[in-house]
Motif scaffolding. Structure first.
Motif, PDB file in Angstrom:
ATOM      1  N   VAL A  75      13.601  -9.479  -2.622  1.00  0.00           N
ATOM      2  CA  VAL A  75      13.283  -8.810  -1.596  1.00  0.00           C
ATOM      3  C   VAL A  75      13.798  -7.172  -1.505  1.00  0.00           C
ATOM      4  O   VAL A  75      14.961  -7.235  -1.912  1.00  0.00           O
ATOM      5  N   ARG A 125       8.901  -9.144  -2.081  1.00  0.00           N
ATOM      6  CA  ARG A 125       8.462  -8.413  -1.204  1.00  0.00           C
ATOM      7  C   ARG A 125       9.340  -7.183  -0.940  1.00  0.00           C
ATOM      8  O   ARG A 125      10.254  -6.937  -1.141  1.00  0.00           O
ATOM      9  N   THR A 168       4.136  -8.436  -2.195  1.00  0.00           N
ATOM     10  CA  THR A 168       3.361  -7.670  -0.879  1.00  0.00           C
ATOM     11  C   THR A 168       4.440  -6.632  -0.376  1.00  0.00           C
ATOM     12  O   THR A 168       5.448  -6.419  -0.716  1.00  0.00           O
ATOM     13  N   SER A 208       9.276 -10.905   5.182  1.00  0.00           N
ATOM     14  CA  SER A 208       9.756 -11.171   3.771  1.00  0.00           C
ATOM     15  C   SER A 208       9.487 -12.704   3.634  1.00  0.00           C
ATOM     16  O   SER A 208       9.915 -13.080   2.557  1.00  0.00           O
ATOM     17  N   ARG A 213       2.525 -14.197   3.588  1.00  0.00           N
ATOM     18  CA  ARG A 213       2.343 -14.013   2.226  1.00  0.00           C
ATOM     19  C   ARG A 213       0.725 -13.337   1.968  1.00  0.00           C
ATOM     20  O   ARG A 213       0.583 -12.726   0.879  1.00  0.00           O
ATOM     21  N   THR A 216      -0.578  -7.612   3.433  1.00  0.00           N
ATOM     22  CA  THR A 216       0.137  -6.566   2.532  1.00  0.00           C
ATOM     23  C   THR A 216      -0.611  -5.457   2.902  1.00  0.00           C
ATOM     24  O   THR A 216      -1.615  -5.236   3.281  1.00  0.00           O
TER      25      THR A 216
END
Length: 226
Positions: A75, A125, A168, A208, A213, A216
């Motif tokens: 992340v 992420r 994403t 995150s 998921r 984006t």
């Protein structure tokens, strides 16, 4: 499983709140900042101060340390940035270059260098900090808004670029954040309407997570006080 999380601008008020939230969730957190050291130490956080995020060599060295210590990068939260208020007539053109470097180039530089590790993650992420003020710029906000608008476009373009990967890319667009600096600059304002750093951290935590998921390229306003 604990994730490896990087928070740029991690020594500031918002960065600290974001780092705390990830630590509380059991993640491994690294804070990167231009400041030489944090005013508030966070137990278990890996702090890297004195890093110029517009410099590829300095940024790359920091990323290598983090990846080695935490086993990769999952992340990346790009909080690092700055603010200025000045009109074009009475202000400095240098402010436009400074805002561009602090708000956009920092995010672009570290993100580009972190992409290989993020793409290797099971669920990479990237969360950027945009600004509600960049949607419609007011007087004196030109340089700041232009740079944050660049962050918005970076978010959208990179999300499309990474559409075929597990990574994403999203951005949160806060209104005025309740910080000591903002309170000092606007002492007569109604602070109850300002966004709390912890509330922004909650939104970043969601973006995150696995629950986000399918999300984006989003630019998410975060504007509610209380």
């Amino acid at each position: 499983m604990a994730r490896s999380v990087i928070v740029t601008g991690g020594f500031g008020i918002l960065g600290e709140a974001v780092a705390r939230a990830f630590l509380d969730a059991g993640d491994k957190v690294a804070r990167i900042d231009f400041a030489p050291e944090a005013k508030c130490a966070l137990s278990d956080a890996l702090d890297l101060g004195g890093v110029d995020l517009t410099d590829a060599a300095s940024t790359g060295a920091a990323l290598d340390r983090i990846a080695a210590a935490h086993g990769g990068i999952d992340v990346l939260v790009n909080v690092a940035g700055g603010f200025t208020w000045e009109t074009l007539e009475d202000g400095s053109i240098d402010a436009w270059a400074r805002m561009h470097a602090m708000n956009l180039l920092t995010a672009a530089t570290i993100t580009q260098l972190a992409l290989p590790a993020l793409k290797a993650s099971a669920a990479g992420r990237i969360v950027n900090i945009g600004a509600g003020a960049a949607v419609k710029a007011g007087m004196g906000m030109g340089a700041y808004a232009a740079s944050k608008s660049g962050v918005h476009r970076l978010t959208e373009a990179l999300a499309e670029e990474l559409a075929g990967t597990r990574v994403t890319v999203n951005a949160v667009l806060p209104s005025i954040i309740d910080t000591p600096t903002n309170r000092a600059d606007m002492p007569d304002a109604d602070f109850s309407t300002w966004v709390q750093p912890a509330a922004i951290a909650d939104v970043i935590g969601f973006l995150s997570s696995s629950a986000a998921r399918a999300l984006t390229g989003a630019l998410i306003p975060v504007t509610r006080g209380g």
